[in-house]
Enzyme design. Structure first.
Site, mmCIF file in Angstrom:
data_model
loop_
_atom_site.group_PDB
_atom_site.id
_atom_site.type_symbol
_atom_site.label_atom_id
_atom_site.label_comp_id
_atom_site.label_asym_id
_atom_site.label_seq_id
_atom_site.Cartn_x
_atom_site.Cartn_y
_atom_site.Cartn_z
ATOM 1 N N ARG A 93 50.228 76.078 42.459
ATOM 2 C CA ARG A 93 48.802 76.431 42.380
ATOM 3 C C ARG A 93 48.444 77.104 41.060
ATOM 4 N NH1 ARG A 93 47.633 79.469 48.015
ATOM 5 N NH2 ARG A 93 49.471 80.671 47.430
ATOM 6 N N LYS A 223 63.870 73.519 55.391
ATOM 7 C CA LYS A 223 63.702 74.156 56.682
ATOM 8 C C LYS A 223 62.729 75.328 56.525
ATOM 9 C CE LYS A 223 67.207 77.630 56.362
ATOM 10 N NZ LYS A 223 66.537 78.863 56.419
ATOM 11 N N LEU A 254 75.256 71.765 54.980
ATOM 12 C CA LEU A 254 75.917 70.460 55.036
ATOM 13 C C LEU A 254 76.419 70.021 53.658
ATOM 14 C CD1 LEU A 254 73.697 68.481 57.544
ATOM 15 C CD2 LEU A 254 75.918 69.547 57.921
ATOM 16 N N ASP A 309 66.264 80.963 61.390
ATOM 17 C CA ASP A 309 66.594 80.957 59.965
ATOM 18 C C ASP A 309 67.987 80.368 59.711
ATOM 19 O OD1 ASP A 309 66.040 81.631 57.249
ATOM 20 O OD2 ASP A 309 67.330 83.390 57.407
ATOM 21 N N HIS A 314 71.852 75.833 60.321
ATOM 22 C CA HIS A 314 73.164 75.861 59.657
ATOM 23 C C HIS A 314 74.324 75.926 60.667
ATOM 24 C CE1 HIS A 314 70.658 76.479 56.276
ATOM 25 N NE2 HIS A 314 70.683 77.791 56.221
ATOM 26 N N ARG A 441 87.302 79.144 56.382
ATOM 27 C CA ARG A 441 86.386 80.072 55.717
ATOM 28 C C ARG A 441 85.483 79.267 54.792
ATOM 29 N NH1 ARG A 441 87.244 85.232 53.727
ATOM 30 N NH2 ARG A 441 88.019 85.654 55.808
ATOM 31 N N ASP A 469 98.387 79.743 54.678
ATOM 32 C CA ASP A 469 97.141 79.789 53.936
ATOM 33 C C ASP A 469 96.907 78.614 52.995
ATOM 34 O OD1 ASP A 469 94.870 80.894 52.982
ATOM 35 O OD2 ASP A 469 95.763 82.854 52.662
ATOM 36 N N ARG A 537 79.057 96.098 62.476
ATOM 37 C CA ARG A 537 79.382 94.720 62.839
ATOM 38 C C ARG A 537 78.374 94.117 63.826
ATOM 39 N NH1 ARG A 537 83.912 92.705 64.442
ATOM 40 N NH2 ARG A 537 83.291 91.900 66.448
HETATM 41 N N1 NDP Z 1 63.740 81.055 49.216
HETATM 42 C C1 NDP Z 1 64.847 80.639 49.793
HETATM 43 O O1 NDP Z 1 65.956 81.104 49.523
HETATM 44 C C2 NDP Z 1 64.788 79.565 50.834
HETATM 45 C C3 NDP Z 1 63.605 78.936 51.114
HETATM 46 N N2 NDP Z 1 63.580 77.923 52.019
HETATM 47 C C4 NDP Z 1 62.349 77.200 52.308
HETATM 48 O O2 NDP Z 1 61.797 76.725 51.107
HETATM 49 C C5 NDP Z 1 60.401 76.742 51.146
HETATM 50 C C6 NDP Z 1 59.866 77.579 50.000
HETATM 51 O O3 NDP Z 1 60.373 78.890 50.089
HETATM 52 P P1 NDP Z 1 60.118 79.977 48.976
HETATM 53 O O4 NDP Z 1 60.317 79.414 47.625
HETATM 54 O O5 NDP Z 1 60.895 81.164 49.369
HETATM 55 O O6 NDP Z 1 58.583 80.272 49.184
HETATM 56 P P2 NDP Z 1 57.552 81.070 48.257
HETATM 57 O O7 NDP Z 1 56.838 82.035 49.110
HETATM 58 O O8 NDP Z 1 58.223 81.596 47.056
HETATM 59 O O9 NDP Z 1 56.484 79.951 47.855
HETATM 60 C C7 NDP Z 1 56.834 78.702 47.373
HETATM 61 C C8 NDP Z 1 55.589 77.954 46.928
HETATM 62 O O10 NDP Z 1 54.729 77.756 48.029
HETATM 63 C C9 NDP Z 1 53.451 78.302 47.722
HETATM 64 N N3 NDP Z 1 52.896 78.968 48.879
HETATM 65 C C10 NDP Z 1 53.484 79.903 49.625
HETATM 66 N N4 NDP Z 1 52.676 80.286 50.618
HETATM 67 C C11 NDP Z 1 51.552 79.574 50.491
HETATM 68 C C12 NDP Z 1 50.325 79.519 51.213
HETATM 69 N N5 NDP Z 1 50.112 80.283 52.274
HETATM 70 N N6 NDP Z 1 49.385 78.659 50.811
HETATM 71 C C13 NDP Z 1 49.592 77.873 49.753
HETATM 72 N N7 NDP Z 1 50.713 77.899 49.023
HETATM 73 C C14 NDP Z 1 51.694 78.740 49.386
HETATM 74 C C15 NDP Z 1 53.683 79.283 46.625
HETATM 75 O O11 NDP Z 1 52.521 79.347 45.876
HETATM 76 P P3 NDP Z 1 52.091 80.684 45.107
HETATM 77 O O12 NDP Z 1 53.207 80.987 44.159
HETATM 78 O O13 NDP Z 1 50.842 80.294 44.430
HETATM 79 O O14 NDP Z 1 51.925 81.706 46.151
HETATM 80 C C16 NDP Z 1 54.807 78.664 45.850
HETATM 81 O O15 NDP Z 1 54.334 77.738 44.942
HETATM 82 C C17 NDP Z 1 60.063 77.291 52.523
HETATM 83 O O16 NDP Z 1 59.918 76.214 53.393
HETATM 84 C C18 NDP Z 1 61.286 78.073 52.899
HETATM 85 O O17 NDP Z 1 61.447 78.203 54.264
HETATM 86 C C19 NDP Z 1 64.725 77.506 52.632
HETATM 87 C C20 NDP Z 1 65.917 78.090 52.386
HETATM 88 C C21 NDP Z 1 66.053 79.203 51.492
HETATM 89 O O1 LIG Z 2 68.977 79.242 54.620
HETATM 90 C C1 LIG Z 2 69.290 80.388 54.427
HETATM 91 O O2 LIG Z 2 70.515 80.631 53.946
HETATM 92 C C2 LIG Z 2 70.774 81.838 53.265
HETATM 93 C C3 LIG Z 2 72.284 81.949 53.156
HETATM 94 O O3 LIG Z 2 72.788 80.870 52.424
HETATM 95 P P1 LIG Z 2 74.235 80.982 51.777
HETATM 96 O O4 LIG Z 2 74.455 79.647 51.199
HETATM 97 O O5 LIG Z 2 74.157 82.080 50.775
HETATM 98 O O6 LIG Z 2 75.167 81.323 52.865
HETATM 99 C C4 LIG Z 2 70.190 83.014 53.971
HETATM 100 O O7 LIG Z 2 70.344 84.172 53.189
HETATM 101 C C5 LIG Z 2 68.721 82.779 54.207
HETATM 102 O O8 LIG Z 2 68.194 83.823 55.005
HETATM 103 C C6 LIG Z 2 68.501 81.485 54.929
HETATM 104 O O9 LIG Z 2 67.115 81.181 54.892
#
Ligand code: NDP
Ligand SMILES: O=C1O[C@H](COP(=O)(O)O)[C@@H](O)[C@H](O)[C@H]1O
Length: 806
Positions: A93, A223, A254, A309, A314, A441, A469, A537
């Protein structure tokens, strides 16, 4: 809107037809490595050589994009695992110019140890467009930019390499759309993209080759894919414009090396084949732990909780790989089919089999509710969960699969622990020995180890639990050949059109079926999570639950491997009581503490159930006697038949845990348990054989049956435990519904055709300039945004379209 049904999702699935080469079903790349980038194992990439590849990252300024996706694309490009003329286009955006986006990219990929020149060259391959997600005008701008850049690339390649015709004939453009945005935006984004495609088709002459008009599109979805069964179904329905073949639902677990190795470990080692069943395995644990809390991701996390999550995706996927039958091949269809059967055979989770927790402040660390990113200070979102799953199949009946996930616990670790029964009828000197355990592991310190009992060298008779191991860092040279990160592998697989390590629609449907009732109960707030201190834990009630399911004394053994430190030894004879081996905990004290906590925890477990206000009782709380009996006898049904080979019972011993009389069946995977009146029979049992194919005859219980003899291979004599092939008397439910047809395809794939390319390089340049100029913004106010943090606030929610580049 097309109404959702599993069948409609499957109908879209197409595995066979693709515009370009896909890995062969057994992943053997029978067309030879020449078709792929890189030939030796350190440069190998599954991406077809010369494929025109474009990665469009939606949400390019977000957390995931800047931490994972952009750095991964850079790494792959740097290592030449994707074509050098890869195009990376960010979309978000924030109204940035391409130059400003390139600065963002720089921040994401910066590493002082790497040469600057490569970063510069990569940055030059990055472009940017902006606008509200799913906005049609903004998407048209993005698409114009993409088409111009892609046309220019074809021209560039034709002058730098083979003739343009050759490049066109051999290659085609694949566009990977990475949805690094919240899932509620997926449908709008995909829908706008599809509208742009339809417009291009409409504008083309009636006899135009549509496949040549438009690149292959692949949609990578992050996800969480829904919150429960209903929302997942709604998402399927909203995304019906994208076929299953075009969809890559990513579960980065995966892509982890040790997760992939589960299949090799299991199916390439005969020693594991015969013990991988209820006869030998007492319990399986899949564990995920993090020693940090929500860390600013509270806004997202509080909506979802750790079950959604981590556990529903996973851990469940890892469990399915541990439990599944041997697939016909390691091709996507066959792996997914077998995983699906495991999920279908899983009973729905009940409250009795779950403990949830939420961390509290401790040792200077804030508690969950004190995290500034958690706005609901009354939140009951779980940050810890232990859940016990039951797989109704001849192989696993009675074996608990204990999934455990926790944030803000002792350490960061993910592993699978397979705990075996104790030796039946052991000689008295070995009666107190701990059972074997196999640990995979996943991270960190990737390794596979066995806990075995060994004689302590010396005149005195002592036995000791030791660790055999396979520690990756000591066996593989990680410097010479670093292990690929999950996202690296998975992005390459999208470009190579390999779905093997992506989640199918059917798997998702099943995974939500298992968790939805529990999640709804949690949502109703009827269960309060157990508090546990940051760094502990987890709640003791979780240990009590594991204990109830037969987690017994394993002894500390040799606990976490620390490079350079001597292994900690555990002499069984001197310490036969009290150490609980739910998992290695890094300190003996932790184990002992956990042992002491267990009785209290059992009481808590009972009390926790009592806290369920007005919830339907899903099962009686375990009585003290019940707990003791369960821990003594494991969970195998006492009624299961005892085969003649183990019919001599061990002498009774007051001290020793006696395995269930039924458990040590030598090959019980092949012996179905007798039906009981109580048993719930799921619609598709995991024991249902896959349909035989023309290529290979598949026995109904392949895991227990030696492979057919081949000239190259010694075949063990057929044992008496081989199950009979299906007879006409046996009812085999129809299989086809759950298995995507290998021949269906929504898309007819013509031979590669010449692309509509502008006549000359000058023309292509003009088009790019025109696309960029038409979209260019770059006012000083916007330029200022470039220096803003990677994920600025959402104040610009109402921004109009801004697409820009240079
Ligand atoms: N971050 C992570 O480590 C992980 C994320 N995911 C998944 O990846 C996807 C993105 O996550 P992440 O990068 O953390 O998300 P962010 O909150 O950092 O946002 C990612 C993008 O989505 C836009 N966005 C967020 N919320 C809205 C909204 N309400 N309306 C319109 N645009 C929005 C943001 O725009 P703007 O910057 O303008 O707000 C940005 O461009 C999600 O589905 C999340 O579940 C999955 C695994 C791990
Ligand atoms: O998808 C997710 O995974 C991370 C952990 O990933 P890893 O590869 O470092 O084990 C987790 O921290 C996060 O909450 C979850 O959204």
């Amino acid at each position: 809107m097309i109404p959702f049904s599993a069948a409609s999702v499957r109908k879209n699935a197409s595995w066979s037809a693709s515009k370009h080469k896909t890995p062969t079903e057994d992943c053997s790349d029978s067309d030879g490595d020449e078709s792929r980038i890189g030939t030796d194992s350190s440069t190998y990439s599954p991406v077809p050589r010369g494929q025109f590849s474009t990665a469009v990252v939606f949400g390019s300024d977000g957390n995931l994009a800047s931490k994972k996706i952009l750095p991964t694309l850079f790494k792959l490009w740097k290592r030449r695992m994707v074509p050098r003329d890869l195009l990376v286009v960010g979309y978000a955006r924030a109204p940035l110019t391409t130059e400003q986006f390139r600065k963002q990219v720089f921040r994401s990929i910066y590493d002082p140890r790497q040469p600057q020149a490569e970063r510069k060259e990569f940055q030059a391959r990055c472009f940017y467009a902006s606008g509200p997600f799913g906005d049609l005008e903004a998407t048209r701008g993005l698409v114009r930019l993409l088409r111009a850049l892609e046309a220019r690339r074809v021209e560039e390649r034709s002058v730098t390499g083979a003739s343009k015709e050759a490049a066109d004939a051999a290659n085609e453009t694949v566009r990977l759309y990475y949805m690094a945005v919240p899932p509620f935006l997926y449908a709008d984004i995909c829908s706008a993209l599809r509208t742009c495609r339809a417009e291009a088709f409409d504008a083309a002459p009636a006899d135009a080759d549509k496949d040549a008009l438009w690149p292959v599109e692949r949609f990578v979805l992050e996800k969480p894919f829904g919150r429960d069964s209903a929302s997942c179904a709604a998402l399927f329905s909203q995304l019906s414009m994208v076929s299953e073949e075009e969809t890559f639902r990513i579960d980065h677990y995966l892509g982890k090396e040790l997760v992939l190795n589960l299949l090799v470990l299991r199916f390439a080692n005969v020693c594991f084949q015969s013990i991988w069943n209820r006869a030998h395995v007492k319990a399986v644990q899949v564990i995920f732990k993090e020693d940090f809390g929500t860390d600013g991701r509270g806004g997202y996390f509080d909506e979802y909780g750790i079950i959604r999550d981590v556990m529903q995706n996973h851990l469940l996927q890892v469990m399915a790989l541990v439990a599944m039958e041997q697939p016909l091949s390691f091709g996507a269809e066959h792996i997914r089919t077998e995983k699906l059967k495991v999920l279908q055979a899983c009973k729905v989770l009940t409250l009795d089999d779950v403990v949830v927790g939420q961390y509290t402040g401790c040792g200077g660390h804030k508690g969950y509710l004190e995290d500034p990113s958690i706005t609901n200070k009354e939140s009951t979102t779980e940050t810890f969960a232990t859940a016990v799953l039951h797989i109704h199949s001849p192989r696993w009946d009675g074996v608990p699969f204990i999934l455990k996930a926790g944030k803000a616990v002792t350490d960061r670790k993910a592993e699978v622990r397979i705990q075996f029964h104790t030796i039946p009828g052991a000689v008295s000197a070995l009666m107190d020995c701990a059972a074997n355990e196999l640990v995979v592991r996943l991270q960190p310190e990737e390794s596979i180890y066995w806990k075995v009992i060994n004689k302590v060298p010396g005149l005195k008779f002592e036995v000791q639990q030791m660790r055999m191991d396979l520690l990756y860092s000591s066996k593989f040279d990680g410097d010479a050949k670093p292990m690929p990160e999950a996202y690296e592998r998975l992005l390459l697989e999208v470009l190579a059109n390999d779905h093997s390590h992506f989640v199918s629609a059917d798997e998702l449907i099943e995974s939500w079926r298992i968790f939805t009732p529990l999640l709804h109960t949690l949502k109703e707030g009827k269960i309060k999570p157990h508090p546990y201190p940051f760094g502990s834990r987890g709640p003791p009630a979780a240990d009590a639950l594991a204990h109830k399911y037969g987690m017994s004394k394993f002894g500390g053994g040799i606990t976490p491997y620390v490079e350079g430190q001597p292994a900690r030894k555990y002499v069984q004879a001197h310490n036969s009581e009290s150490l609980l081996g739910f998992e290695d905990e890094g300190s003996e004290a932790a184990s002992i503490a956990s042992s002491q906590a267990i009785s209290a925890a059992e009481a808590i477990l009972g009390a926790a159930r009592a806290e369920v206000v007005g919830a339907p009782k899903l099962g009686p709380p375990p009585s003290a006697v019940g707990l003791a009996a369960a821990s003594t006898y494991g969970t195998a049904p006492p009624s299961a038949p005892l085969p003649p080979s183990v019919a001599i019972p061990s002498p009774p011993s007051a001290k020793r845990e006696v395995p269930p009389p039924s458990a040590p069946l030598p090959q019980s995977a092949a012996i179905p348990s007798p039906p009981t009146a109580k048993r719930e029979v799921p619609p598709q049992s995991a024991a249902i054989p896959s349909p035989p194919t023309a290529k290979r005859e598949v026995p109904p219980q392949s895991a227990a049956i030696p492979s057919p003899p081949t000239a190259r291979r010694e075949v063990p004599p057929q044992s008496a435990t081989i199950s009979s092939p299906p007879t006409s008397r046996r009812e085999v439910p129809p299989q086809s519904a759950a298995i995507p047809s290998p021949t269906t395809s929504r898309r007819e794939v013509p031979p590669p055709a010449a692309k509509p390319v502008t006549p000359g390089k000058a023309r292509a340049e003009d088009e790019v300039s025109a696309a960029l100029a038409a979209l260019a913004v770059g006012s000083p106010a916007r330029a200022a945004r470039a220096d803003a943090p990677a994920n600025p606030s959402r104040a610009h929610e109402k921004d109009v379209q801004h697409v820009s580049g240079k």
